[in-house]
Structure formats: C-alpha cells, structure tokens
Design a protein around this motif. Structure first.
Motif, PDB file in Angstrom:
ATOM      1  N   ASP A  94      14.354  -1.697  -1.313  1.00 46.04           N
ATOM      2  CA  ASP A  94      13.352  -1.641  -1.317  1.00 46.04           C
ATOM      3  C   ASP A  94      12.355  -1.949   0.457  1.00 46.04           C
ATOM      4  O   ASP A  94      12.739  -1.239   1.070  1.00 46.04           O
ATOM      5  N   VAL A  95      14.090  -3.043   1.132  1.00 46.40           N
ATOM      6  CA  VAL A  95      13.736  -3.126   2.439  1.00 46.40           C
ATOM      7  C   VAL A  95      14.351  -2.422   3.279  1.00 46.40           C
ATOM      8  O   VAL A  95      13.858  -1.914   3.695  1.00 46.40           O
ATOM      9  N   THR A  96      15.404  -1.628   2.817  1.00 40.55           N
ATOM     10  CA  THR A  96      16.564  -1.306   3.701  1.00 40.55           C
ATOM     11  C   THR A  96      15.300   0.165   3.486  1.00 40.55           C
ATOM     12  O   THR A  96      15.096   0.191   5.132  1.00 40.55           O
ATOM     13  N   LYS A  97      15.299   0.670   2.952  1.00 43.85           N
ATOM     14  CA  LYS A  97      13.695   1.589   3.179  1.00 43.85           C
ATOM     15  C   LYS A  97      13.104   1.390   3.280  1.00 43.85           C
ATOM     16  O   LYS A  97      12.700   2.341   4.516  1.00 43.85           O
ATOM     17  N   GLY A  98      11.960   0.435   2.545  1.00 47.65           N
ATOM     18  CA  GLY A  98      10.500   0.434   3.609  1.00 47.65           C
ATOM     19  C   GLY A  98      10.621  -0.104   4.547  1.00 47.65           C
ATOM     20  O   GLY A  98       9.263  -0.259   5.401  1.00 47.65           O
ATOM     21  N   TYR A 131       5.037 -15.927   5.891  1.00 45.86           N
ATOM     22  CA  TYR A 131       4.268 -14.366   6.371  1.00 45.86           C
ATOM     23  C   TYR A 131       3.335 -14.185   5.787  1.00 45.86           C
ATOM     24  O   TYR A 131       1.659 -13.214   5.937  1.00 45.86           O
ATOM     25  N   GLY A 132       2.289 -14.326   4.378  1.00 48.79           N
ATOM     26  CA  GLY A 132       1.282 -14.347   3.870  1.00 48.79           C
ATOM     27  C   GLY A 132       0.107 -14.624   4.197  1.00 48.79           C
ATOM     28  O   GLY A 132       0.259 -15.813   5.083  1.00 48.79           O
ATOM     29  N   LYS A 133      -0.549 -13.243   4.530  1.00 53.31           N
ATOM     30  CA  LYS A 133      -1.581 -13.623   4.964  1.00 53.31           C
ATOM     31  C   LYS A 133      -2.443 -14.702   4.412  1.00 53.31           C
ATOM     32  O   LYS A 133      -3.055 -15.191   5.341  1.00 53.31           O
ATOM     33  N   ASP A 134      -2.912 -15.087   3.206  1.00 50.35           N
ATOM     34  CA  ASP A 134      -3.593 -16.169   2.569  1.00 50.35           C
ATOM     35  C   ASP A 134      -2.568 -17.644   3.374  1.00 50.35           C
ATOM     36  O   ASP A 134      -3.566 -17.979   3.651  1.00 50.35           O
ATOM     37  N   THR A 152      -0.982  -3.161  11.986  1.00 45.36           N
ATOM     38  CA  THR A 152      -0.526  -1.848  11.749  1.00 45.36           C
ATOM     39  C   THR A 152      -0.404  -0.998  10.262  1.00 45.36           C
ATOM     40  O   THR A 152       0.068  -1.763   9.201  1.00 45.36           O
ATOM     41  N   PRO A 153      -1.088  -0.066   9.850  1.00 48.80           N
ATOM     42  CA  PRO A 153      -0.887   1.009   8.404  1.00 48.80           C
ATOM     43  C   PRO A 153       0.373   0.754   7.783  1.00 48.80           C
ATOM     44  O   PRO A 153       0.942   0.864   7.339  1.00 48.80           O
ATOM     45  N   GLU A 154       1.395   1.449   9.208  1.00 49.09           N
ATOM     46  CA  GLU A 154       2.835   1.572   8.901  1.00 49.09           C
ATOM     47  C   GLU A 154       3.497   0.105   8.423  1.00 49.09           C
ATOM     48  O   GLU A 154       3.848   0.429   7.608  1.00 49.09           O
ATOM     49  N   GLU A 155       2.996  -0.983   9.177  1.00 49.16           N
ATOM     50  CA  GLU A 155       3.705  -2.392   8.709  1.00 49.16           C
ATOM     51  C   GLU A 155       3.262  -2.870   7.592  1.00 49.16           C
ATOM     52  O   GLU A 155       4.070  -2.901   6.844  1.00 49.16           O
ATOM     53  N   MET A 156       1.820  -2.288   7.006  1.00 51.01           N
ATOM     54  CA  MET A 156       1.554  -2.747   6.220  1.00 51.01           C
ATOM     55  C   MET A 156       2.289  -2.063   4.575  1.00 51.01           C
ATOM     56  O   MET A 156       2.190  -2.562   3.385  1.00 51.01           O
ATOM     57  N   SER A 157       2.459  -1.196   5.051  1.00 52.48           N
ATOM     58  CA  SER A 157       2.714  -0.188   4.047  1.00 52.48           C
ATOM     59  C   SER A 157       4.507  -0.677   3.816  1.00 52.48           C
ATOM     60  O   SER A 157       5.372  -0.333   2.769  1.00 52.48           O
ATOM     61  N   THR A 158       4.921  -1.880   4.633  1.00 55.24           N
ATOM     62  CA  THR A 158       7.020  -2.381   4.314  1.00 55.24           C
ATOM     63  C   THR A 158       6.901  -2.989   2.762  1.00 55.24           C
ATOM     64  O   THR A 158       8.080  -2.819   3.194  1.00 55.24           O
ATOM     65  N   GLY A 159       6.666  -3.036   2.657  1.00 51.22           N
ATOM     66  CA  GLY A 159       6.828  -4.117   1.448  1.00 51.22           C
ATOM     67  C   GLY A 159       5.637  -5.141   0.947  1.00 51.22           C
ATOM     68  O   GLY A 159       5.517  -5.825   1.975  1.00 51.22           O
ATOM     69  N   HIS A 160       4.743  -5.309  -0.278  1.00 52.39           N
ATOM     70  CA  HIS A 160       4.544  -6.826  -0.320  1.00 52.39           C
ATOM     71  C   HIS A 160       2.996  -7.263   0.938  1.00 52.39           C
ATOM     72  O   HIS A 160       2.626  -8.168   1.124  1.00 52.39           O
ATOM     73  N   GLY A 161       2.396  -6.429   1.154  1.00 52.05           N
ATOM     74  CA  GLY A 161       0.892  -5.942   1.341  1.00 52.05           C
ATOM     75  C   GLY A 161       1.845  -6.318   3.108  1.00 52.05           C
ATOM     76  O   GLY A 161       0.454  -6.320   3.973  1.00 52.05           O
ATOM     77  N   GLY A 162       2.272  -6.374   3.997  1.00 52.08           N
ATOM     78  CA  GLY A 162       2.635  -6.713   5.223  1.00 52.08           C
ATOM     79  C   GLY A 162       3.738  -8.001   5.421  1.00 52.08           C
ATOM     80  O   GLY A 162       4.583  -7.877   6.411  1.00 52.08           O
ATOM     81  N   MET A 163       3.961  -8.495   4.550  1.00 49.22           N
ATOM     82  CA  MET A 163       4.745 -10.199   4.667  1.00 49.22           C
ATOM     83  C   MET A 163       6.442  -9.432   4.707  1.00 49.22           C
ATOM     84  O   MET A 163       6.847 -10.266   5.519  1.00 49.22           O
ATOM     85  N   ASP A 164       6.570  -8.782   4.334  1.00 52.19           N
ATOM     86  CA  ASP A 164       7.787  -8.037   3.902  1.00 52.19           C
ATOM     87  C   ASP A 164       7.870  -7.864   5.978  1.00 52.19           C
ATOM     88  O   ASP A 164       9.784  -7.884   6.590  1.00 52.19           O
ATOM     89  N   TYR A 165       7.905  -6.754   6.582  1.00 49.98           N
ATOM     90  CA  TYR A 165       7.595  -6.980   7.711  1.00 49.98           C
ATOM     91  C   TYR A 165       7.732  -7.722   8.302  1.00 49.98           C
ATOM     92  O   TYR A 165       8.424  -8.145   9.550  1.00 49.98           O
ATOM     93  N   PHE A 166       6.526  -8.337   8.998  1.00 49.26           N
ATOM     94  CA  PHE A 166       6.535  -9.662   9.753  1.00 49.26           C
ATOM     95  C   PHE A 166       8.130 -10.485   9.442  1.00 49.26           C
ATOM     96  O   PHE A 166       8.846 -10.681  10.266  1.00 49.26           O
ATOM     97  N   ALA A 167       8.600 -10.498   8.087  1.00 44.62           N
ATOM     98  CA  ALA A 167       9.532 -11.284   7.501  1.00 44.62           C
ATOM     99  C   ALA A 167      10.903 -11.110   8.627  1.00 44.62           C
ATOM    100  O   ALA A 167      11.664 -11.617   9.051  1.00 44.62           O
ATOM    101  N   TYR A 168      11.332 -10.210   8.292  1.00 46.15           N
ATOM    102  CA  TYR A 168      12.277  -8.730   9.057  1.00 46.15           C
ATOM    103  C   TYR A 168      12.285  -8.591  10.590  1.00 46.15           C
ATOM    104  O   TYR A 168      12.706  -8.909  11.238  1.00 46.15           O
ATOM    105  N   ARG A 169      10.735  -8.633  10.578  1.00 49.40           N
ATOM    106  CA  ARG A 169      10.805  -8.640  12.077  1.00 49.40           C
ATOM    107  C   ARG A 169      11.127 -10.588  13.192  1.00 49.40           C
ATOM    108  O   ARG A 169      11.304  -9.822  13.901  1.00 49.40           O
TER     109      ARG A 169
END
Lengths: 412, 412
Positions: free
Chosen positions: A17-21, A133-136, A334-351
């Motif tokens: 999931d993380v590799t692809k997403g 990196y969760g929003k809440d 961005t919508p692209e970041e949000m779609s990466t997994g778990h509503g965007g948290m994955d993007y922020f952590a890996y970024r």
C-alpha cells in the motif's frame, strides 16, 4: 541529494500500500531494490514499479542481499513486527539510513540494541508512525501548545480496529498477526495512539515514561468469530481448534516522570467501528476525539449534569477550531496527498522521512521514541503475565531526556 | 405495612435533595426522625417536612438518639462517606433496616463488618446506587440479557463530573469531599459506574471481582482552579496553600473471575462535561454511552476505517433501541417521577427500597454488592501507594458467589 534511492523490504499489505499509494507518487523517490521472503509479493510490486517508472528493480527474498544493491540512499522496512529491529540494526551498521514501519517489540534487548547501534553509527533512523501526523492529533497538539488546555495531566488513546478477519484467516493470508494473537497476550501494537501522545507530552525530551501496567480481558472474540464463520464457510481445522492467547481488550496505564498518566486500549478482536479515541486533558480544557469535542474553561458552560447526555448539544464542535489551530500542512493538503493512504497521514510521515534525508536534518521521530514506544509491548506482556504488576520503563536516553529539547513533527 | 416510617440521617446536599425531591413525594413514606451533626441543616428539613406534611419530626445531632424514636421502620443514611458503615452497622444491630447512600470505603475491616453484621442480624440492607437504575445503563443491560452483544468480555465506566467548586470551597460549604481530596489519592467514588457494570456482570452472583489495579495522575486541577478563583474572589489562606493529594484522573482496572475486565475512571477535578461513559463490549456487539451508540455484528457495517471519524454517520443511534429493549419502568415513567432527581434514577432506587421493605423481599442491591463495590476504594488507595500494584479483592460471599442466582434491579 535530488532523488532518494530506496530499498523496500517487506511487501505484505502495508508495504504494498505505501509503495504504490505513497512512495511511487513522489517524483524524488526511486525504488531500486525490493524484497520479501515470499517472492511472489516482491515480483508483483516490481512489475508495478516497472509499469509506473519504466525500470524493473531487482527482486530479493533475503534482505541482506537486497541491501547490497549499489546506490541505496535509505531502506524502508515493512516486514513482520518480529524482524523490524534486526533489519534496522543491520542497515544502520552498514550506514544505510532506516525508515521503519511501526509495531511493538518482544525483547527489551532489541530496544536497547536499536539505541546503541544508532549511537555507535549515527546512521539516521526514523520510526514512521503515521498517526503522529493525524489531523485530529495535530489539531489537539497545536491547541495544547498554545496553552488552551492549561497544564496537561492525562492523555488517552486506543487502537480500536476490528481485525478479526485479518487475524483469524492469518495463515491463509500469510499475516504475522495470526501467530502473535495465538501465542502472546499484550498491548501488541501501542504506537498509533501512544506516538502522538508521547510527542505531546515531550517523552524523551523533558519527560519520560516511568512505568507500565497492563491488564487483559479473556480471549473470546476470535473464537466466537470463527464459530460464526463456520456457518457459511469452510473453515480449516487448525483454525477451528485455535486457542488464542491474546485477550480481546488490553488496558495499559503508563505513568510519566512529570506526573501525567496515559491510558492505552488495544481493542482489535471484537465487533466495533474504528477509533483511536485520542484524548487530551488539562487544567483548562480538554480534547476528545471519540466525540469530536473541545471543551474549554470559560468558553463552554461549566456544568452539563442531568440527564447524562444533556451535553449532546455541545459535542462534535472540534472542527470549529481547525480554522485557528490546524497546522499548515493539514490546511494545505492536496487531494493527491490525501489519497495516499489513511487520509493523508501516510504522505506526511513518509514525506518527513524523505525531506529529513535530503536536508540531512534530525528525524522527527527518532530511535529513542521507537525504543520507548515499542518497549511498551514488552513491559505490557510482562505485566499481564504477573497479574498486572507495574513494570519499570528503562531510560533509553541515559538521563539526556532531562535536557533534550522538544521536537514536534510539524517543525521543519 | 401500609406506610414506612423513616429516620433520615445526614442532611447535606444529597440528604436534603432526596428527602425533599423524592421521599416527601411518596405518600406511603413518613419521615419521623431527622438528624445531622450540623443542627441547622436538620432544623431546615424539619421545617420543610412540617410544611408539606403538617407534622414536625424530632430533630437530632446524634444519630444514635435519632434511632431511638418509636416506630421507625427503616433508616436512610446520607452522611459523609466516613460514617456510612458505622451508622449502618449500628442500625442493623438494632434491627432497623438500612438504606445507605453511596460512597467508597476506607478500611477493608469496615466492608467485612458490614457483611458479618448483616449475616448475624439478617436486618435488611440496601445500597442505594441510583445509577443502577439509569436509563442508558438499563437499556444496555436489557440488550445484553437478550444476547445482542454476545459473550460480554469488557465493560467500562467513569465518574466524570467537574466537582472543583464543591471540593475547593469544601470548608465553606461543609463538604466532606474537601478533606478526602486533601489527604487521600484513590478511586474515591467508584459505584456510580461500577454498580450497573457489576449487576450486568453478575458480580457476587456467578462471578466476582478478583483484583484491583489503580494508577493516578498528578493533582493539578484544584491548584490551577484556586489560582483562577483568586483573580475574581477573596480566597481564604488555607485554600491558597492547600496541597491536594487526590490525583486528577484515577484509572482503575478490575479483573473478574469470568475473565472480564472493567475499567473505571475517576475524573472530578478538571474542566469537562458530565459523563458516565458506560460501555459494554461483547463478541457480537457493543454499547457506548459516550457516543450514544449501539453497534451490532451483522446489522452495522463491518468496518469504518478511514478517516477516523467516518463512523459519525453511525453514532448516536442508541435511542432507536429503546422501543424494543428499554425496561418497562423507564417506559412508564411519569413526569412527576422524572422530576425527583437525576432524571428519575433517584425515584427508582428509593422506590425499590420502600417496596422491598413493604413486601419483605430481598433487596435488589445488597450488602455483598456494597462491600465489594466500596472495597474498590480501599484497594485502589493501596494500589496507588504501591505504584500500581494489583490488589486481591476479598470474597465477601465466602464462596457463595458460585451458586447465588442473578438478581437484576428490574426484577420485582
């Protein structure tokens, strides 16, 4: 460094999931080595990478060989919980920076080894806890940092996620959770809720966890689930006779050097909706994720008493505070970041991991965080075996927690 | 017996409220003796009684003298926590049936004495835990009894009630909580949440509590509250210098003989809305008071995953189940009954006591319940003093819990 060449180890659900997403969506990331002990999983992702990037990375079933590929800038570890530390330690010793997926530890020696190898090698290491990196979690943390809740005295969280189908059918889907639920009883996955709480309470940076107490309920959820499955499916014999050691609800209480308490709840084998129940309590106010509520002294009415749910008019107001307090990274998602997994948290952590590698900055979630958070599983298991006896948490910083400065994940 | 002649001991807030709001509204109850160590309180209620009923009851400051009045059928005890057992034991020894208000105990010897004096005298005793009659609690219990939640494995509850003004100004308003919060740190008031959970889990009737583990946070709430009060009020010196022992959040985990766990949270000195967080978890479903939610396997969607609050569309549905499962007493409640206090719970609890006296039936909440629930305070205090060490709960039934039959408060 303009691009980061990654080795990816472990291609089960999370690795795939993380590799692809997430990773394949980053232009400055190349995947140059893929590895899984099941070769078909590694081959599958290699094909995906070839389709997206035009080049097929070499495929391995032995992580040591996967790390021999020339030009690797870092490795990300998605393997079973049992092998995270072994692979991280091996990579650090080779000077390959490590991003490790989350889990709990089995042996205190592994926590200590992670720290000592890091201290010897100074190879960068990040614990990729996406819920930090969760929003809440970041909204509540930002409000706490601004003093809105006063002095913080208690936090709570849960990993409340119905995993019965994943665990019960674990042999069929080759999932490491099956063996863990069969043999062990502990807070086996503490970091989704503990991570953001530990950051908020400055654990290892002015504060530390001093003790861990755990009590487990009986294990009935998986048994009853399998009985139910039998009514409509062919259930293999080993599963019908499985006696799971893992209690359905494990409650853990941590005490901190600053006097704060943290309660954690592992809740994965009974029917329910997903929740992390992130809760922050201070002398001036509170945040409660379960009801999406902010309650502030002097702002909200002093008493909601009678009947119990007379506060229904109040709850579900936390979203109102996003305008003023939500960190920039979430405001600009961005919508692209949000779609990466778990509503965007994955993007922020890996970024954050990739950026820290490129800028050679300190990792926002480091080896001391990893060791003390994963040690909760070890101490929880011991506590439960001893009927709820409190266990002392080692000081992995060797006293340096007293002077280490706060580092929030939202700092650049 | 057509009417019950009551002695009323203790006329602080609770005694006054129940006497005026509940007892004086019952035609078959006479109040024939009133007592408080502060005479003005007793005089005040005597005047109220005279206005309502035309006769002034005798007024006492010594409970032993108050129990000498001729024709007393029963006594209800509303005094400070410290004196409940002493007065109950004295009355039982005199053959006067006892209804006792709730609280926690200080010494295990008192719990044992309550049981042994009852067993010697067989004088009726009821522990008047109004929350055992709570609407939400009885709805969830009825659903559990019908098997909707499957096998029950975990329950949770809280006494989450901001008492800072009551406690901090406790000397001014003559409240016993002040001295307790000053000197002790424990789950000092466990029964509002534990009572209905213990009934649901058949504690002392097929099941029992075997261990108690408690951990307390630091005490910061009252200190910060008093500092805030100083900005607008004249705060007496003793209060400014008060160092409260009671931690703001006390988390307690009970383990039961049947393998169930119960978590309790005392949460009374930080800003928040009132809540009891009654929660029932089983292998087929759950009830969660905090979000007013019922979740049933096969009825509600299996997974609500991502993002965290995607279950918002689901929660707050519990009221839909009242039609089918709410016990009769709540379906038939009159506006008059509802106005008696705490939304009707007070009426049901006191009515059950009066009815059992009149019909000479077994009390729905008995001396074994009282002893084991109040013992949680004693064991919690010990556990906290020992850094969270688990404490063994005595078996007050001397093994009879194995054969004693279920008795729900809704049984007539």
């Amino acid at each position: 460094m303009k691009t980061i060449n990654l080795a990816v180890i472990g291609l089960g659900n999370r690795g795939r999931d993380v590799t692809k997403g997430t990773l394949l969506k980053m232009d400055d990331v190349n995947i140059v080595s893929v590895c899984d002990s099941y070769e078909d999983r590694a081959q599958e992702i290699a094909k995906e990478i070839a389709e997206k990037r035009g080049e097929t990375p070499p495929v391995f079933t032995d992580y040591k060989k996967a790390l021999e590929v020339k030009g690797i800038d870092a490795v990300v570890i998605f393997t079973s919980w049992e092998s995270h530390t072994e692979i991280a330690v091996y990579a650090m010793q080779k000077g390959i920076p490590v991003g490790s997926e989350v889990g709990g530890e089995y042996a205190m020696d592994n926590c200590r080894r992670l720290v000592s190898v890091y201290e010897q090698t100074k190879t960068p290491y990040m614990f990729l806890e996406n819920c930090c990196y969760g929003k809440d979690e970041l909204l509540a943390t930002a409000m706490a940092r601004r003093g809105l809740f006063g002095q913080i005295v208690h936090c709570a969280g849960a990993y409340a996620h119905d995993l019965r189908s994943e665990v019960a059918w674990g042999i069929e889907n080759r999932h490491y959770r099956y063996r863990n639920y069969l043999h062990r009883c502990c807070e086996n996955y503490p970091t989704h809720e503990l991570g953001p709480i530990a950051k908020l309470l400055d654990i290892n940076r002015g504060n530390r966890i001093v003790s861990v107490t755990s009590v487990a309920s009986k294990a009935a959820g998986l048994h009853d689930y399998i009985q139910e499955q039998k009514k409509s499916k062919t259930v293999p014999d080993y599963m019908q006779n499985a006696e799971f050691a893992q209690g359905d609800i494990v409650t853990t209480i941590l005490k901190c050097a600053g006097g704060e308490t943290i309660t954690l709840k592992l809740d994965t084998t009974l029917p329910r909706f997903y929740s992390r129940d992130f809760t922050v309590r201070g002398t001036k106010g509170m945040y409660e994720q379960a009801t999406n509520t902010v309650f502030l002294e002097g702002v909200h009415p002093e008493k909601y008493f009678d009947p119990v749910r007379s506060y229904q008019e109040l709850i579900n107001n936390a979203t109102e505070y996003e305008k003023d307090y939500l960190p920039e990274l979430w405001k600009k998602i961005t919508p692209e970041e949000m779609s990466t997994g778990h509503g965007g948290m994955d993007y922020f952590a890996y970024r954050a991991f990739i950026e820290a590698l490129k800028t050679k900055s300190d990792m926002p979630i480091d080896v001391y965080d990893a060791a003390s958070w994963m040690a909760v599983s070890v101490l929880s298991e011991q506590s439960i075996l001893q009927g709820g006896m409190p266990q002392a948490m080692p000081d992995f910083t060797s006293g340096n927690w007293q002077t280490r400065k706060r580092k929030d994940v939202t700092e650049l």
